[in-house]
Enzyme design. Structure first.
Site, PDB file in Angstrom:
ATOM      1  N   GLU B  62       0.832  -1.207   0.000  1.00 57.20           N
ATOM      2  CA  GLU B  62       0.000   0.000   0.000  1.00 57.20           C
ATOM      3  C   GLU B  62       0.866   1.256   0.000  1.00 57.20           C
ATOM      4  O   GLU B  62       0.553   2.250  -0.664  1.00 57.20           O
ATOM      5  CB  GLU B  62      -0.907   0.020   1.250  1.00 57.20           C
ATOM      6  CG  GLU B  62      -1.826  -1.186   1.404  1.00 57.20           C
ATOM      7  CD  GLU B  62      -1.190  -2.308   2.207  1.00 57.20           C
ATOM      8  OE1 GLU B  62       0.026  -2.589   2.032  1.00 57.20           O
ATOM      9  OE2 GLU B  62      -1.905  -2.918   3.023  1.00 57.20           O
ATOM     10  N   SER B  85      -5.068  -7.550   3.950  1.00 53.85           N
ATOM     11  CA  SER B  85      -5.547  -6.620   4.962  1.00 53.85           C
ATOM     12  C   SER B  85      -4.374  -5.770   5.483  1.00 53.85           C
ATOM     13  O   SER B  85      -3.310  -6.301   5.790  1.00 53.85           O
ATOM     14  CB  SER B  85      -6.176  -7.415   6.113  1.00 53.85           C
ATOM     15  OG  SER B  85      -6.770  -6.546   7.039  1.00 53.85           O
TER      16      SER B  85
END
Lengths: 163, 163
Positions: B62, B85
């Site tokens: 990310e 996640s």
């Protein structure tokens, strides 16, 4: 410095290294936040915010310092020095990697949430160093849009329009 | 995919771009987590974990994606796609920058804390995609030490010794 706070020689040296990084950032037209990582009395790495210089939104001072330190299998025994109270991203990084001691230059121009660290067992030493505060206050006044961008806020002009 | 979850064509394309990034990471011997940032139907940037490739502990998938997107004055209207996640650091970054929608490949091999996003008003779409799960499970089995390092945990052998 806040009354009652005393720093070791190592702490002082590493904190000054973080402050020198912050000044380097300002000299290059960037956000003046610097950081240093210390372990066992030795400086492991330093870094400063490079949003402007590298067009890199994740390069906050603390993040740049952690990147410059490279891969570590453990952060046991490390202290992170930062001239400004950490934002949410940097807080997450410090907690993820298990850094257990944090020396913070100031939490006046940006508060962050130092209690999150204390709740998770991280020792926080808050200095409220006047040099850090004036460095940051000057930057925030001169470049309010860059500062807003760096902490994910709307630029001041737009924020005013939205009121 | 979880029953009841439907993705738009844009979502599907961007999620597949994130998955392709994760595979690129694995092919290069790295942690196979990929991400993509979308705004107004267009792919803004992609990225993958580069801890191993760049000796960079902050380059989670990310984070690499946000770095590759460069400076943005606002993240309004963006969706971040990630194959796994988010950890605490990436969670902090997503919240700091005000990304309001998150598509997550899976939260089985690493749970993170998706409720933190929901509590802060971020829309979370959890896919539990079998391809993401097997990619990550294979990596965790083959390189348990690198995986532990990436999420700030003690290596499995040491953790066992400490019990």
């Amino acid at each position: 410095m806040l009354p009652g706070v005393t720093l070791t020689t190592v702490d002082t040296e590493c904190f000054e290294a973080a402050l020198a990084e912050a000044r380097k950032g300002l000299d290059a037209g960037g956000v003046p936040v610097g950081a240093a990582l210390q372990r066992d009395g030795r400086l492991v790495a330093v870094g400063h915010n490079e949003r402007v210089q590298r067009n890199d939104p994740i390069a906050h001072g603390e993040m740049a310092c952690l990147r410059n330190a490279g891969r570590l299998t453990s952060y046991e025994g490390t202290t992170l020095y930062t001239t400004l109270s950490p934002c949410e991203m940097c807080t997450g990084a410090i907690l993820l990697f298990g850094i257990r001691r944090l020396v913070v230059g100031e939490a006046t121009t940006f508060a962050g949430d130092l209690n999150v660290f204390r709740e998770r067992g991280v020792e926080v030493v808050l200095l409220e160093d006047a040099r850090c505060k004036s460095l940051m206050a000057e930057f925030q006044e001169r470049y309010p849009d860059v500062w807003a961008e760096d902490i994910g806020q709307a630029p001041p002009a737009e924020a005013e329009r939205l009121i």
